[in-house]
Scaffold this motif. Structure first.
Motif, short mmCIF file in Angstrom:
data_model
loop_
_atom_site.label_atom_id
_atom_site.label_comp_id
_atom_site.label_asym_id
_atom_site.label_seq_id
_atom_site.Cartn_x
_atom_site.Cartn_y
_atom_site.Cartn_z
N HIS A 11 -10.20 0.42 3.23
CA HIS A 11 -10.31 0.91 4.62
C HIS A 11 -11.43 0.15 5.37
N SER A 59 -0.55 4.52 -1.28
CA SER A 59 -1.43 5.50 -1.94
C SER A 59 -1.12 6.94 -1.57
N GLU A 70 0.85 -1.20 0.00
CA GLU A 70 0.00 0.00 0.00
C GLU A 70 0.89 1.25 0.00
N THR A 113 -2.57 -1.58 -3.80
CA THR A 113 -3.53 -0.48 -3.95
C THR A 113 -3.34 0.14 -5.34
N SER A 169 -11.34 9.88 6.09
CA SER A 169 -9.88 9.98 6.15
C SER A 169 -9.43 11.36 5.70
N THR A 210 -5.50 -3.67 3.12
CA THR A 210 -5.33 -3.84 1.67
C THR A 210 -5.30 -5.33 1.33
N HIS A 217 -8.42 1.82 -2.62
CA HIS A 217 -7.97 2.21 -1.29
C HIS A 217 -9.12 2.57 -0.34
N THR A 242 -5.54 4.34 10.23
CA THR A 242 -4.70 5.03 9.25
C THR A 242 -4.16 3.99 8.25
N ASP A 243 -3.54 4.47 7.18
CA ASP A 243 -3.15 3.59 6.09
C ASP A 243 -2.23 2.44 6.54
#
Ligand code: KG4
Ligand code: ZN
Length: 336
Positions: free
Chosen positions: A117, A11, A9, A81, A138, A309, A113, A303-304
């Motif tokens: 989430h 992004s 991931e 992603t 986000s 993913t 993406h 958070t990412d």
């Protein structure tokens, strides 16, 4: 069963890698945040973000394989992603994923993406109640999804301008607090009163499930410009708490409304702003009042990260949805 699925991931400004088995078990997971780099610019600089992904991604992939006790030859599939996000950043992850897939003859799965989430809610088990409504909130997105009994996900509302996290980041920057603004506002708001400053709740009564946060941002700027004493001393905590409350009120009210309208039995939250303590507390309380089940991911999966993913990738693999080398990056939100 596939034992080792590599997930990548990139992004935005976090480089994240994980290795999962098909049953969702996490064998390794790494996140390298670039916050400390972008902090000095007061926001993300796309070019800088891409360059940093290039510097760290290969090492992170190797380290995550080592942690999972495998080599490239032990991999069974690659998930990545594809968008939405910063094109330069996405292309770094996509190029790495395609290369590994091509060299080792592995299935390739590109995932969205924003939808990924939602999968942060499924990190431990597949316990689920349907229909469900999920608020994905986000720095780049604020959307409501309806998930039906067949796990079809449909976007039923979205922001028409700024995302909630973006509004928080911009106000924190305007007030000279630093970047990212969300966690700072969360922490400092505890010291203030959410009712101290009168701020609008844009679109809270609109007949749809869309959001708008741009006007709220302007209202904060106008209020503190007219009343400069509000940014001095403890009055600043009141401004922040009131601003956060206006965002939380809108998010909670629209999500509950959407759940009522669609007869949802569960509400989930996801995305960076889902880490917000006030949002988690208020959404939990309102769901209890409504008799609706509430689910929120652990803060580290808001958070990412590459675990969510990977989980979305497994969902697609289980349905035979794979991609070929024509898989391309996209920057803008796709309507589902
Ligand atoms: O999901 P994410 O890591 O990246 C995007 O896909 O955008 O979300 C980052 C956003 C930032 O705007 C950040 O300020 C916000 O999430 N955020 C928070 C909190 N932690 C992160 N906002 C409010 N409260 C928090 N505790
Ligand atoms: Zn994100």
């Amino acid at each position: 069963m596939l034992d080792n699925i590599l997930s990548i991931e990139t992004s935005c400004d976090e480089t994240a890698v994980a290795v999962l088995s098909q049953d969702g078990c996490q064998k390794s997971e790494l996140v390298a945040s670039q916050e400390y780099i972008h902090e000095k610019y007061g926001g993300i600089v796309p070019e800088v973000a891409s360059r940093r992904h290039v510097e760290v991604l290969n090492f992170m992939i190797e380290e995550s394989l080592e942690m999972a006790n495998i080599s490239y030859g032990g991999l069974d599939a690659v998930v990545v992603t594809a968008g939405p996000g910063l094109i330069g950043s996405l292309l770094i992850g996509l190029t790495a994923a395609k290369t590994i897939s091509y060299c080792f003859g592995l299935p390739l799965v590109g995932v969205d993406h924003v939808v990924s989430h939602i999968f942060a809610n499924f990190y431990q088990d597949c316990w689920s109640i349907r229909p469900a409504v999920c608020l994905v909130v986000s720095g780049g997105h604020t959307s409501l999804f309806l998930i039906d009994e067949n796990e079809n996900m449909r976007c039923i509302g979205r922001t028409i301008d700024d995302a909630a996290g973006e509004a928080m980041d911009k106000i924190a920057r305007y007030l000279g607090l630093g970047y990212p603004g969300g966690p700072l506002i969360d922490k400092l708001s505890v010291k203030g009163s959410p009712k101290a400053v009168d701020l609008p709740r844009p679109m809270i009564r609109s007949a749809d499930f869309n959001f708008s946060f741009s006007g709220l941002k302007t209202a904060v700027v106008r209020t503190v410009t007219k009343n400069p004493h509000l940014i001095k001393g403890s009055a600043l905590f009141d401004v922040l708490a009131s601003f956060q409350e206006a965002i939380v009120d809108t998010l909670v009210s629209k999500t509950i409304e959407a759940a009522r309208f669609h007869g949802a039995h569960q509400i989930m939250i996801a995305g960076g702003v889902a880490a917000n303590s006030r949002l988690r507390e208020r959404m939990f309380r309102e769901c209890s009042k409504e008799g609706i089940s509430f689910s929120s991911p652990p803060v580290k999966y808001c958070t990412d990260n590459a675990v969510m993913t990977g989980l979305y990738g497994i969902f697609k693999l289980n349905r035979g949805l794979t991609d070929d080398m024509s898989l391309d990056a996209y920057s803008l939100f796709k309507d589902y």
